[in-house]
Design an enzyme around this catalytic site. Structure first.
Site, short mmCIF file in Angstrom:
data_model
loop_
_atom_site.label_atom_id
_atom_site.label_comp_id
_atom_site.label_asym_id
_atom_site.label_seq_id
_atom_site.Cartn_x
_atom_site.Cartn_y
_atom_site.Cartn_z
N ASN A 148 75.73 43.21 -11.10
CA ASN A 148 74.75 42.26 -11.63
C ASN A 148 75.31 40.88 -11.96
OD1 ASN A 148 76.10 43.35 -13.86
ND2 ASN A 148 74.37 42.99 -15.20
N GLU A 246 82.17 48.73 -20.84
CA GLU A 246 80.99 47.92 -21.21
C GLU A 246 79.82 48.50 -20.46
OE1 GLU A 246 79.65 45.77 -23.66
OE2 GLU A 246 81.74 45.17 -23.41
N CYS A 280 72.83 43.39 -18.87
CA CYS A 280 73.00 44.37 -19.94
C CYS A 280 72.58 43.78 -21.27
CB CYS A 280 74.42 44.92 -19.98
SG CYS A 280 75.66 43.68 -19.85
N GLU A 458 85.79 41.62 -24.87
CA GLU A 458 86.20 40.84 -23.71
C GLU A 458 86.01 39.36 -24.03
OE1 GLU A 458 85.72 42.65 -19.80
OE2 GLU A 458 83.85 43.46 -20.58
#
Ligand code: ADP
Length: 477
Positions: A148, A246, A280, A458
């Site tokens: 994505n 993640e 997300c 991150e």
């Protein structure tokens, strides 16, 4: 058509050709990309292991120069890469170019970070002894990315991995090999020594699994589905390696009675439906208090009617296609589930036909949803949002937190009291006030809580937590 090969130990190696298909037009083949085998993955891991001692001790200027060159070239070719990204993934061209610029900024940030490594020196509790704390590279980092964000996610994993002196085996999602190949090509030409960065395009169940099963991969960073994230975690525990996963969200956007209606509607449209809802951080739950509910739903539906769903590369398109047939099937299935659960589909949810054959879906808005419904609990990963009506702020907060996920949580309100309370009490890694739940900066930490994420954050300087390991050295004097 030229075959885009895998990069293993500094050599471009061909493999079975896999066509990369444009989701806006399934007759359009973006390119042919080589599919690596499990053996190729093994060779890539061995190459990264062999390259590690020298790269982890390489000069900082060498690392900075490679990362800086990558940033410069990505930026100079932003239109080309933005187009490639939109063509292979289906987000609109402005979104594709925006994401490409983001990737360049990330490489630039970590080019700078390469020169800002620090440690600490402290006196020991024992007289005559000195203590130093330094950060060292972890080793071979396996990078597994989803489809994505085809350029930004590879960038935010590869850049810090190289910056801190790790070597890399990179496996992108097969649907979007184009941007990943382009980044690796740039870094290779920028002067990385052989074996430092290896590209193994291919199937998760083969190439990805080979990485999980290898005792020579010292750390794995993964972004993708929950099921695969759990496999990454289980395999990493088995090998006692560092890992970071993640895995998505079911992000709430709370809209209180005192919200500015226009702001709330824009936050919802952007957060829930832009990038075809395939983020997300998407706002898939709109938690709205009773006093503004009807006005909000009416204004949002009005906005949705004016959104253009079409070819990602066409000027004027607001929402591109869904990424592929199986994701489209999943979206349609959830729309049926929602109907079956008694939610009211007040807009969209229809398959659309356009000039070219593609996976077009009208954004879908459900009202009369409850927190117990599957459409309000499970990640759909498409342009589908559920409105949940609540009586007041307290109920809104409870509903917002009533999820196994915890990535991003938003609120639209003009009340300082409620905004402050929400920032402190939302069970999420990121909180947004009067902003969409999606859309983040590149120089600050990204990540979630609960079922969304595991391991260190991150991006930004916090990335050092994952990509380095701390050493404490004592010296007697
Ligand atoms: P999505 O539903 O977004 O495709 P996945 O978790 O299936 O999410 O994919 C994310 C990444 O994980 C992709 O690069 C995919 O190829 C990879 N992957 C899938 N299965 C495995 C596996 N068994 N081991 C390692 N990686 C995998």
């Amino acid at each position: 058509m030229t075959l885009h090969a895998n990069l293993i130990d500094g050599e471009w190696l061909p493999g079975e050709a896999v066509p990369n298909i444009n989701p806006s037009n399934t007759n359009d083949v973006v390119g042919d990309y080589a599919r690596a085998s499990a053996d190729d993955a093994g060779r890539a891991i061995a190459a990264a292991k062999a390259a590690f001692p020298a790269w982890s001790r390489s000069g900082l200027l060498e690392r900075q120069s490679v990362l800086r060159k990558a940033s410069d070239e990505i930026l100079a070719r932003k239109e080309e890469f933005g187009r490639l990204l939109s063509r292979e993934e289906g987000k609109t061209l402005p979104e594709g170019i925006g994401e490409t610029v983001r990737a360049a900024q990330i490489f630039d940030f970590f080019a700078g970070e390469a020169l800002r490594l620090t440690g600490e020196t402290v006196p020991s509790v024992r007289p005559g002894i000195g203590v130093e704390m330094t950060r060292e590279a972890v080793g071979v980092v396996g990078i597994i990315t989803p489809w994505n964000f085809p350029i930004a996610i590879p960038a935010w994993k590869i850049a810090p991995a190289l910056c801190y002196g790790n070597t890399v085996v990179f496996k992108p999602a097969e649907l979007v090999s184009g941007c990943s190949w382009a980044i690796v090509d740039i870094l290779h030409r920028a002067g990385l020594p052989q074996g430092v960065l290896n590209l193994v395009m291919g199937k998760g169940s083969v190439v990805g699994q080979a990485m999980l099963d290898s005792p020579d991969v010292d750390a794995i960073t993964f972004t993708g589905s929950i099921d695969t994230g759990k496999r990454v975690a289980a395999a990493s525990v088995e090998h006692m390696r560092k890992f970071q996963t993640e895995m998505g969200g079911k992000n709430p956007l709370v809209v209180l009675d005192d919200a500015e209606l226009d702001t709330a509607v824009e936050c919802a449209v952007n957060g829930a439906f832009f990038s075809t809802g395939q983020r997300c951080t998407a706002s898939s739950r709109l938690v709205v208090t009773a006093g503004i509910h009807d006005r909000f739903v009416e204004a949002l539906t009005g906005r949705l009617k004016n959104l253009v769903v079409d070819d990602a590369l066409k000027q004027g398109t607001h929402i591109g296609p869904v990424v592929d047939q199986s994701q489209l099937d999943q979206d349609m299935e959830y729309i049926e589930i929602g109907r079956g659960e008694g939610a009211r589909l007040v807009f969209g949810g229809e398959r659309l036909n356009r000039e070219t054959p593609g996976f077009y879906l009208q954004p879908a808005l459900f009202t009369e949803c409850t927190s117990a419904m599957r459409i309000a609990r499970e990640e759909i990963f498409g342009p589908v949002a559920s409105v949940i009506r609540v009586k007041d702020y307290d109920e809104a907060l409870a509903v917002a937190n009533d999820t196994r996920f915890g990535l991003s949580s938003g609120i639209c309100t003009q009340s300082l009291k409620h905004a402050t309370h929400f920032k402190r009490n939302a069970e999420a890694g990121m909180v947004m006030v009067n902003l969409p739940t999606a859309g983040v900066d590149f120089h600050v930490p990204f990540g979630g809580r609960k079922g969304s994420s595991y391991g260190p954050r991150e991006q930004g300087r916090y990335a050092a937590e994952f990509y380095t390991t701390v050493k404490t050295a004592y010296t007697g004097m």
